[in-house]
Design a protein around this motif. Structure first.
Motif, PDB file in Angstrom:
ATOM      1  N   LYS A  12       0.556  -1.077   0.023  1.00 47.04           N
ATOM      2  CA  LYS A  12       0.054  -0.030   0.153  1.00 47.04           C
ATOM      3  C   LYS A  12       0.910   1.226  -0.008  1.00 47.04           C
ATOM      4  O   LYS A  12       1.807   1.322   0.721  1.00 47.04           O
ATOM      5  CB  LYS A  12      -0.926  -0.162   1.176  1.00 47.04           C
ATOM      6  CG  LYS A  12      -2.105   1.172   1.278  1.00 47.04           C
ATOM      7  CD  LYS A  12      -2.963   0.780   2.304  1.00 47.04           C
ATOM      8  CE  LYS A  12      -2.630   1.442   3.676  1.00 47.04           C
ATOM      9  NZ  LYS A  12      -3.722   1.183   4.775  1.00 47.04           N
ATOM     10  N   LYS A  13       0.618   2.282  -0.962  1.00 45.82           N
ATOM     11  CA  LYS A  13       1.328   3.417  -1.225  1.00 45.82           C
ATOM     12  C   LYS A  13       2.655   3.371  -1.464  1.00 45.82           C
ATOM     13  O   LYS A  13       3.526   4.191  -1.563  1.00 45.82           O
ATOM     14  CB  LYS A  13       1.186   4.499  -0.105  1.00 45.82           C
ATOM     15  CG  LYS A  13      -0.161   4.735   0.436  1.00 45.82           C
ATOM     16  CD  LYS A  13      -0.352   5.691   1.419  1.00 45.82           C
ATOM     17  CE  LYS A  13      -1.496   5.926   1.970  1.00 45.82           C
ATOM     18  NZ  LYS A  13      -1.693   7.293   3.085  1.00 45.82           N
ATOM     19  N   GLN A  14       3.204   1.951  -2.100  1.00 49.35           N
ATOM     20  CA  GLN A  14       4.369   1.596  -2.524  1.00 49.35           C
ATOM     21  C   GLN A  14       4.276   1.004  -3.664  1.00 49.35           C
ATOM     22  O   GLN A  14       4.460  -0.350  -3.869  1.00 49.35           O
ATOM     23  CB  GLN A  14       5.228   0.982  -1.623  1.00 49.35           C
ATOM     24  CG  GLN A  14       5.818   1.944  -0.399  1.00 49.35           C
ATOM     25  CD  GLN A  14       6.664   1.341   0.697  1.00 49.35           C
ATOM     26  OE1 GLN A  14       6.634  -0.088   0.447  1.00 49.35           O
ATOM     27  NE2 GLN A  14       7.431   2.020   1.308  1.00 49.35           N
ATOM     28  N   PRO A  15       3.785   1.473  -4.848  1.00 47.40           N
ATOM     29  CA  PRO A  15       3.464   0.597  -5.939  1.00 47.40           C
ATOM     30  C   PRO A  15       4.745   0.258  -6.928  1.00 47.40           C
ATOM     31  O   PRO A  15       5.747   0.886  -6.678  1.00 47.40           O
ATOM     32  CB  PRO A  15       2.621   1.666  -6.803  1.00 47.40           C
ATOM     33  CG  PRO A  15       3.123   2.975  -6.431  1.00 47.40           C
ATOM     34  CD  PRO A  15       3.334   2.855  -4.952  1.00 47.40           C
ATOM     35  N   PHE A  16       4.641  -0.806  -7.698  1.00 45.37           N
ATOM     36  CA  PHE A  16       5.577  -1.392  -8.295  1.00 45.37           C
ATOM     37  C   PHE A  16       4.808  -2.109  -9.489  1.00 45.37           C
ATOM     38  O   PHE A  16       3.862  -2.904  -9.155  1.00 45.37           O
ATOM     39  CB  PHE A  16       6.502  -2.637  -7.467  1.00 45.37           C
ATOM     40  CG  PHE A  16       7.350  -3.085  -8.277  1.00 45.37           C
ATOM     41  CD1 PHE A  16       8.442  -2.447  -8.290  1.00 45.37           C
ATOM     42  CD2 PHE A  16       7.328  -4.220  -8.850  1.00 45.37           C
ATOM     43  CE1 PHE A  16       9.720  -3.197  -9.067  1.00 45.37           C
ATOM     44  CE2 PHE A  16       8.304  -4.782  -9.533  1.00 45.37           C
ATOM     45  CZ  PHE A  16       9.786  -4.277  -9.596  1.00 45.37           C
ATOM     46  N   PRO A  41       7.820   3.317  -9.969  1.00 39.72           N
ATOM     47  CA  PRO A  41       7.743   4.868  -9.946  1.00 39.72           C
ATOM     48  C   PRO A  41       8.261   5.558  -8.924  1.00 39.72           C
ATOM     49  O   PRO A  41       8.407   7.001  -8.994  1.00 39.72           O
ATOM     50  CB  PRO A  41       6.341   5.049 -10.133  1.00 39.72           C
ATOM     51  CG  PRO A  41       5.639   3.817  -9.516  1.00 39.72           C
ATOM     52  CD  PRO A  41       6.604   2.792  -9.591  1.00 39.72           C
ATOM     53  N   ILE A  42       8.489   5.027  -7.850  1.00 38.74           N
ATOM     54  CA  ILE A  42       8.960   5.686  -6.682  1.00 38.74           C
ATOM     55  C   ILE A  42      10.651   5.773  -7.092  1.00 38.74           C
ATOM     56  O   ILE A  42      10.937   6.967  -6.925  1.00 38.74           O
ATOM     57  CB  ILE A  42       9.034   4.846  -5.477  1.00 38.74           C
ATOM     58  CG1 ILE A  42       7.579   4.903  -5.138  1.00 38.74           C
ATOM     59  CG2 ILE A  42       9.679   5.433  -4.216  1.00 38.74           C
ATOM     60  CD1 ILE A  42       7.252   4.172  -4.086  1.00 38.74           C
ATOM     61  N   THR A  43      11.258   4.977  -7.666  1.00 37.96           N
ATOM     62  CA  THR A  43      12.758   5.313  -7.993  1.00 37.96           C
ATOM     63  C   THR A  43      12.884   5.416  -9.180  1.00 37.96           C
ATOM     64  O   THR A  43      13.842   5.701  -9.823  1.00 37.96           O
ATOM     65  CB  THR A  43      13.487   3.978  -7.347  1.00 37.96           C
ATOM     66  OG1 THR A  43      13.098   2.896  -8.242  1.00 37.96           O
ATOM     67  CG2 THR A  43      13.444   3.708  -5.808  1.00 37.96           C
TER      68      THR A  43
END
Length: 77
Positions: A12-16, A41-43
């Protein structure tokens, strides 16, 4: 009709997202025919199997708009 699209995974709140080939009628997280790569999308990490993606595109598989933009950035499309 087949499309190259995202399949969401991660917490949750860390999509991949996995970049996969799926039928249009299947659910977003349903069974994929083939996995072509992934996107974080985070990195901003992007990894695509270029050979398989080009083969799929030549066979008539259509990418979604978001995947098409990522393919342009990676100079495949």
């Amino acid at each position: 009709m087949l499309k190259i699209r995202f399949k969401r995974s991660g917490r949750k709140k860390q999509p991949f997202y996995k970049i996969v080939v799926m039928d249009v009628r299947t659910k977003r997280d349903g069974k994929a025919l083939e996995e072509l790569g992934f996107y974080n999308p985070i990195t901003k990490t992007l990894n695509i199997n270029c050979e398989r993606t080009i083969i799929r595109l030549k066979n008539g598989v259509q990418p979604t708009e978001v995947v098409k933009n990522l393919l342009r950035k990676s100079s495949i499309f």
